[in-house]
Scaffold this motif. Structure first.
Motif, PDB file in Angstrom:
ATOM      1  N   HIS A 180       0.845  -1.199   0.000  1.00 19.04           N
ATOM      2  CA  HIS A 180       0.000   0.000   0.000  1.00 19.04           C
ATOM      3  C   HIS A 180       0.876   1.243   0.000  1.00 19.04           C
ATOM      4  O   HIS A 180       1.892   1.284   0.688  1.00 19.04           O
ATOM      5  CB  HIS A 180      -0.878   0.031   1.258  1.00 19.04           C
ATOM      6  CG  HIS A 180      -1.966  -0.988   1.255  1.00 19.04           C
ATOM      7  ND1 HIS A 180      -3.289  -0.659   1.206  1.00 19.04           N
ATOM      8  CD2 HIS A 180      -1.905  -2.352   1.271  1.00 19.04           C
ATOM      9  CE1 HIS A 180      -4.031  -1.773   1.218  1.00 19.04           C
ATOM     10  NE2 HIS A 180      -3.194  -2.825   1.252  1.00 19.04           N
ATOM     11  N   ALA A 181       0.451   2.220  -0.787  1.00 18.85           N
ATOM     12  CA  ALA A 181       1.164   3.506  -0.742  1.00 18.85           C
ATOM     13  C   ALA A 181       0.209   4.558  -0.213  1.00 18.85           C
ATOM     14  O   ALA A 181      -0.953   4.599  -0.594  1.00 18.85           O
ATOM     15  CB  ALA A 181       1.648   3.882  -2.127  1.00 18.85           C
ATOM     16  N   ILE A 182       0.733   5.367   0.718  1.00 17.45           N
ATOM     17  CA  ILE A 182      -0.072   6.500   1.183  1.00 17.45           C
ATOM     18  C   ILE A 182       0.618   7.770   0.725  1.00 17.45           C
ATOM     19  O   ILE A 182       1.803   7.974   0.989  1.00 17.45           O
ATOM     20  CB  ILE A 182      -0.221   6.477   2.709  1.00 17.45           C
ATOM     21  CG1 ILE A 182      -1.135   5.307   3.092  1.00 17.45           C
ATOM     22  CG2 ILE A 182      -0.772   7.799   3.223  1.00 17.45           C
ATOM     23  CD1 ILE A 182      -1.605   5.331   4.513  1.00 17.45           C
ATOM     24  N   MET A 183      -0.131   8.575  -0.012  1.00 19.08           N
ATOM     25  CA  MET A 183       0.448   9.809  -0.511  1.00 19.08           C
ATOM     26  C   MET A 183      -0.339  10.977   0.054  1.00 19.08           C
ATOM     27  O   MET A 183      -1.529  10.880   0.276  1.00 19.08           O
ATOM     28  CB  MET A 183       0.403   9.829  -2.036  1.00 19.08           C
ATOM     29  CG  MET A 183       1.165   8.660  -2.656  1.00 19.08           C
ATOM     30  SD  MET A 183       1.111   8.663  -4.438  1.00 19.08           S
ATOM     31  CE  MET A 183       2.164  10.028  -4.821  1.00 19.08           C
ATOM     32  N   GLY A 184       0.372  12.039   0.296  1.00 20.39           N
ATOM     33  CA  GLY A 184      -0.341  13.194   0.822  1.00 20.39           C
ATOM     34  C   GLY A 184       0.594  14.374   0.931  1.00 20.39           C
ATOM     35  O   GLY A 184       1.815  14.207   0.947  1.00 20.39           O
TER      36      GLY A 184
END
Lengths: 414, 244, 478
Positions: free
Chosen positions: B30-34
């Motif tokens: 999973h990638a979390i981008m922000g």
């Protein structure tokens, strides 16, 4: 000594209109002094400079009564090129007070004796001062008022006195968000006296005191100065000590950082030659959170000179996030020069950043060589290096006008 | 493997994560981008057990309530955080640190602790794979390491500890292309059926090398959009603005 | 009783006491006691006179009181000044004749005295209460002309050497505790390394206070003759007793031309219980004289024990080009107090000194580094570097740094740096994230903090010291 003290004390009391309350305090202090006497080398705080020995060897029959002598004020002595307010002491008595640059309803000068902040039990010299200081003045700066011009306190001694103990006491009360700059400036035309000065500063929140002490005139007196500061929240005490002229002087600074975010700065220069012995002793007491202190002391020591720096940083257990820093550096120019330091940390809180450093040694010969290879002679190279070494401390002064004045006095080049 | 349900986090009364939910199954990346300040680092801090946050909500890792586990217990069970700013620890030799932590983890898992020779063999092999300068392993932990070396050191530790869930907190920031590829190789070498990854990043470029199964956009402490790998590319083109 | 002992052992591993019949001098301090000690040890007349001279001096001296840790007044008349295992009245000729209980004691301490169980080639002199009980590896050393024996034996066998050097570094007119030691010292180690000899093994003394109400006053004298080298280790333990016990040793080192002495201490005297009850008062005087040109004396200490530690292993750098070093780790926990540091007195030209001090305080303890660097007028081209770092754990403890710096020579340099810090939460978190529990993490970080000093210790000691660092801080992390 005891007999002389008691006789002179009586003369002092008789010559003025002290209140009964004041006399009781003075007597108590006198007895304290008689009990302990002048501090000697055996006293840890006086390990490096023995004032007892100095007074014994230099001053015969020291007397303590400060009679009122007719004096003439020579306006030529005033510091040039800087508009300023004045308090002038001649031989320990106030000769003139001139606050012409300030709004008269923004400050008060009181001469009523006040039990608060007596500073008894600090040491025997402060006791002696309290017992024999002729008059007790307090300068009060009202809330939100910043002095427009600096106040120069002239401490003048004339050749009319000798073998005399002079005691000067001033108190400063800075109400919240007020600001005062002081230059303590001494002019000595006398020799073989013991001058003992005590200032007591109390700062309410957001107040700022800038305290510049200039000991520039060559003289053969013995001097002691004790400055005490109590700082409330977010207040600032900036101190700068220029220690040059006296043959024997000890400047002592005690700062109690009582309020959060209060801070204290002590920067000092010793530039000594010809048999001079000078000391700066500091105690910075971090008593609350987020307090800050910074100290930088530099010495340049010539023939037969001695400088000492005793600096203590104390951090109480609740004074978390304290930031304390201290550095002393010395250049010894002669084999008969001596540098002493006792940088001390006493820490009871764990979340603090405290450090001290000390370095002493000769002029860097590689640097001298480098400068000479660019065409300067040895003395020019030496001066250039010393200039740079000391300029660093003067640059810490936050008031530009006063900074330039001090640079001029010292002949420092940028 | 990791189930986060309605996670709220506050620090000094400032709300940072707000009803944050996420499920990671074994083997998933999973990638979390922000954007900055969206709560990315807070998430990794909380998952690794850093103190100082006020937390509510449920986080279950491998069937256990994560909040009941101490930081080191989480590490023992296979959570690894590659720190955004790896710490310097003066005086502590990198090799000794690695050996101590590997054996602490192995001991907790009931595995045999490695002796010095076995350990050195392992660490040499892994360092070679990651092109990590072996000489640095004899230096004090992260002291005097460049930013890139510190990050590579994190990945080296990760491959040696062989965690079930690796959290990479902006590991790509400050890396040049070569280092980025090495980091990605390290991650890909661990990518197996049972190993999962949570990659926290600001930019899409790391995801060119590590292909994620899911991409989530984190804004103001909450996931505002989820999708496949293509979402990262869309994000790179349109910017975070379009999601607010 | 056994159970209790085992219980105690968990806290302080060396806290057992041994039931051994002992001969004691009558309680108290007076000329007769001093004569008793001198007599029982069959000392020559000059030594008795020397002791009595010290005693006369002691009567006019006052106990110093400038140190940071204060302690209740010691009743010097209520102490035994001599205690020796009874079986020692006629000193055993070999280890086989030793009281088995004594051998057992040393086994518990991890110091096998029988030579067959060699301790990695370290020669050991064991001091039990007041007397030296056994010295190992004698033969090997004797072949090279090295003398390593108890000082009592040296007084009998090598009176000229003892007479020449005893009191030459710490004169009988020194401060109170040093003078007390001169008057009543009982035993200790003596080392002489002949010219040009490099001592082939570490020499070691293990001190143990066993008897109650007994002060331990040992005296150690080490002489390194021209061009020789010796590395000497000292370890100490004591049983757990509720009352405080006084330990006031004197250690004198003399290094002649081109000689080097390396002196390491791991001090683990009983520190008292966690409420501060009991424990050793460790008031020790250690001083080395770099008498010859190019000589070197290096002190390394790991101080974790004692209720109060009060010592300043010092170097007098008299010979030109001589070097003095001081490496120290001091750890205080619970209610322990330590006031320790060094003095580097530069007299000769081109003398160099280095001070590395690491202080760690936890619990309710109090730690002071106190040091003097004095470069005298004639010590041309000399230098000192000092670094003092303190680590605080919690805000119930204190850390103090009190250096005295005196530079009287313009060709010489003194540099001093000191910092105070704590273990950061972030560092702890980082280690814990890698699987270490909080105590191991603290141990690791603290050992890192101490590394520069630990590196100075001989290998076997370093491992022990590292463990000790961890154990000493147990329970100090919330």
């Amino acid at each position: 000594m005891e007999k002389q003290l008691k006789t002179d004390f009586k003369k002092t009391i008789d010559s003025s209109d002290y209140s009964q309350k004041e006399i009781i305090v003075k007597e108590k202090c006198l007895n304290e002094f008689i009990r302990s006497g002048f501090p000697s080398k055996k006293n840890e705080d006086w390990k490096f400079l023995d004032i007892n020995q100095a007074i014994k060897s230099k001053i015969d029959n020291l007397n303590y009564f400060n009679e009122n002598l007719p004096n003439e004020l020579d306006p030529k002595i005033y510091i040039d090129g800087l508009e300023h307010n004045k308090i002038i002491f001649i031989n320990g008595r106030i000769e003139k007070i001139d606050f012409k640059y300030e709004e008269s309803d923004k400050f008060e000068i009181k001469d009523q004796f006040d039990n608060r902040g007596l500073l008894n039990n600090v040491n025997s010299l402060v006791d002696l001062n309290l017992a024999l200081a002729t008059k007790y003045y307090k300068i009060l700066v009202k809330e939100h008022y910043s002095f427009k011009k600096p106040l120069i306190i002239y401490n003048i001694t004339t050749n009319k006195i000798s073998s005399k103990n002079i005691n000067i006491r001033l108190d400063f009360d800075l109400k919240s968000n007020s600001c005062l700059k002081i230059i303590d400036y001494s002019i000595d035309k006398s020799e073989k006296n013991f001058v003992n000065i005590v200032y007591n500063f109390s700062l309410e929140k957001d107040a700022i005191i800038k305290n510049y002490k200039l000991d520039t005139a060559e003289n053969d007196n013995i001097k002691y100065s004790y400055n005490n500061f109590n700082l409330d929240t977010n207040s600032v005490a900036e101190n700068f000590i220029l220690s040059l002229g006296s043959s024997f002087i000890k400047n002592e600074i005690n700062c109690n950082l009582n309020g959060k975010y209060s801070s204290a700065f002590v920067n000092g220069i010793f530039n000594l030659d010809n048999n001079k012995s000078h000391e700066i002793k500091t105690s910075i007491n971090h008593l609350n959170e987020n307090t800050k202190s910074y100290q930088l002391i530099k010495s340049v020591l010539g023939q037969n000179t001695k400088s000492a720096f005793q600096g203590k940083i104390f951090v109480k257990s609740n004074a978390q996030k304290t930031d304390g820093y201290q550095l002393s550096k010395a250049i010894l120019l002669s084999d008969n020069a001596e540098f002493n330091a006792k940088p001390e940390l006493e820490i009871y809180a764990d979340d603090v950043k405290c450090s001290h450093g000390s370095a002493s040694g000769s002029l860097n010969q590689d640097s001298i060589f480098y400068i000479m290879s660019r065409g300067l002679n040895y003395n020019e190279a030496k001066e250039l290096l010393i200039n740079g070494f000391l300029l660093d401390v003067v640059e810490k002064i936050t008031d530009n006008e006063i900074k330039n004045l001090i640079k001029n006095i010292m002949g420092l080049k940028e | 493997m990791l189930k986060i349900n309605n996670l709220n986090a506050k620090i000094e009364n400032k709300s940072i994560l707000n009803k944050f939910s996420l499920n990671i199954n074994p083997g998933e990346v999973h990638a979390i981008m922000g954007p900055n300040g969206s709560g990315k680092s807070t998430l990794s801090n909380i998952l690794s057990g850093k103190k100082g946050y006020e937390v509510t909500g449920d986080v279950v890792f491998d069937g256990s309530d994560l909040f009941k586990l101490e930081t080191e217990e989480r590490a023992h069970r296979g959570i690894f955080l590659a720190f955004q700013y790896p710490l310097e620890i003066p005086g502590v030799n990198t090799n000794i640190f690695l050996k101590t932590s590997l054996n602490a983890v192995r001991k907790a898992r009931g595995e045999k602790e490695l002796d010095a020779i076995e350990f050195l063999k392992l660490v040499k092999e892994k360092a070679k794979e990651l092109k990590f300068d072996e000489e640095k392993l004899n230096r004090q932990l992260n002291v005097g390491f460049s930013g890139g070396e510190k990050k590579k050191n994190e990945i080296l530790q990760m491959t040696i500890l062989n965690p079930k869930l690796s959290i990479l907190d902006e590991t790509d920031s400050g890396l040049d292309i070569d280092a980025l590829r090495i980091v990605a190789d390290g991650v890909n070498s661990l990518r197996k059926e049972n190993n999962s990854f949570l990659i926290i990043t600001h930019y899409q470029r790391l995801l060119n090398y590590i292909k994620p199964d899911f991409v989530h956009v984190l804004m103001n402490g909450k996931i505002v959009k989820s999708g496949g790998a293509e979402l990262a590319i869309e994000l790179e083109k349109k910017g975070y603005e379009s999601f607010s | 009783m056994r159970d209790k002992q085992i219980e105690n052992l968990k806290e302080y591993k060396y806290g057992f006491s041994t039931d051994i019949d002992s001969i004691k001098a009558p309680k108290g301090l007076n000329e007769n006691v001093i004569k008793f000690i001198s007599n029982i040890k069959k000392e020559p007349k000059w030594l008795l006179e020397w002791r009595l001279k010290a005693y006369q001096r002691l009567k006019v001296l006052k106990e110093p009181d400038w140190q940071k840790p204060k302690y209740p007044k010691i009743d010097y008349q209520d102490l035994y000044y001599y205690s020796a295992p009874k079986s020692f009245k006629d000193k055993p000729k070999s280890l086989d004749e030793l009281d088995p209980k004594l051998l057992e004691t040393y086994k518990k301490l991890g110091i096998p005295l029988q030579e067959q169980k060699r301790l990695n080639g370290i020669a050991v002199d064991a001091v039990f209460d007041s007397v030296s009980v056994a010295t190992t590896f004698k033969d090997t050393l004797t072949k090279q002309g090295i003398i390593f024996c108890s000082i009592s034996e040296a007084i009998q066998k090598y009176p000229d050497l003892v007479k020449k050097y005893l009191g030459s570094v710490i004169p009988i007119t020194d401060h109170y505790f040093a003078t007390l030691n001169s008057a009543v010292f009982t035993d200790g180690s003596f080392v002489y390394i002949p010219p040009g000899v490099r001592c082939p093994m570490e020499l070691s003394t293990y001190f143990r206070i066993n008897a109650s109400d007994t002060g331990q006053f040992e005296r150690t004298l080490i002489i390194a003759d021209r061009g020789s080298y010796v590395s000497y280790l000292e370890g100490c333990t004591a049983p757990m007793r509720d009352e405080n016990q006084l330990h006031a040793a004197n250690v004198e080192l003399v290094a002649l031309d081109d000689a080097e002495i390396k002196y390491s201490t791991v001090q683990n005297w009983y520190p008292g219980d966690k409420d501060g009850k009991g424990g050793i008062y460790n008031f020790v005087t250690k001083r080395g004289l770099c008498q010859g040109k190019n000589s070197k004396i290096s002190w390394t200490q790991v101080e974790t024990g004692s209720a109060i530690t009060w010592k300043y292993p010092s170097c007098i750098l008299k010979g030109d080009n001589s070097i003095g070093e001081f490496y120290s780790i001091a750890i205080t926990n619970n209610h322990q107090k330590a006031d320790t540091g060094t003095k580097m007195i530069h007299i000769g030209e081109n003398t160099k000194s280095k001070i590395i001090s690491k202080g760690i305080s936890a619990g309710y303890s109090d730690m002071t580094y106190r040091g003097l660097v004095d470069i005298s007028k004639n010590a041309k081209n000399s230098s000192n570097y000092t670094q003092c770092d303190s680590l605080l754990m919690g805000n119930k403890c204190g850390a103090h740094t009190v250096p005295y710096i005196k530079n009287k020579n313009s060709d010489s340099n003194i540099a001093h740096e000191a910092t105070t810090s704590k273990i950061s939460e972030d560092q702890l978190h980082y280690c814990q994230q890698r699987g270490l529990n909080s105590e191991d993490a603290v141990g690791l970080i603290v050992n890192g903090f101490c590394k520069e000093v630990l590196q100075q210790l001989p290998m076997e000691f370093a491992v022990e010291a590292q463990k000790l660092v961890g154990i000493s801080l147990e329970g100090s992390v919330g």
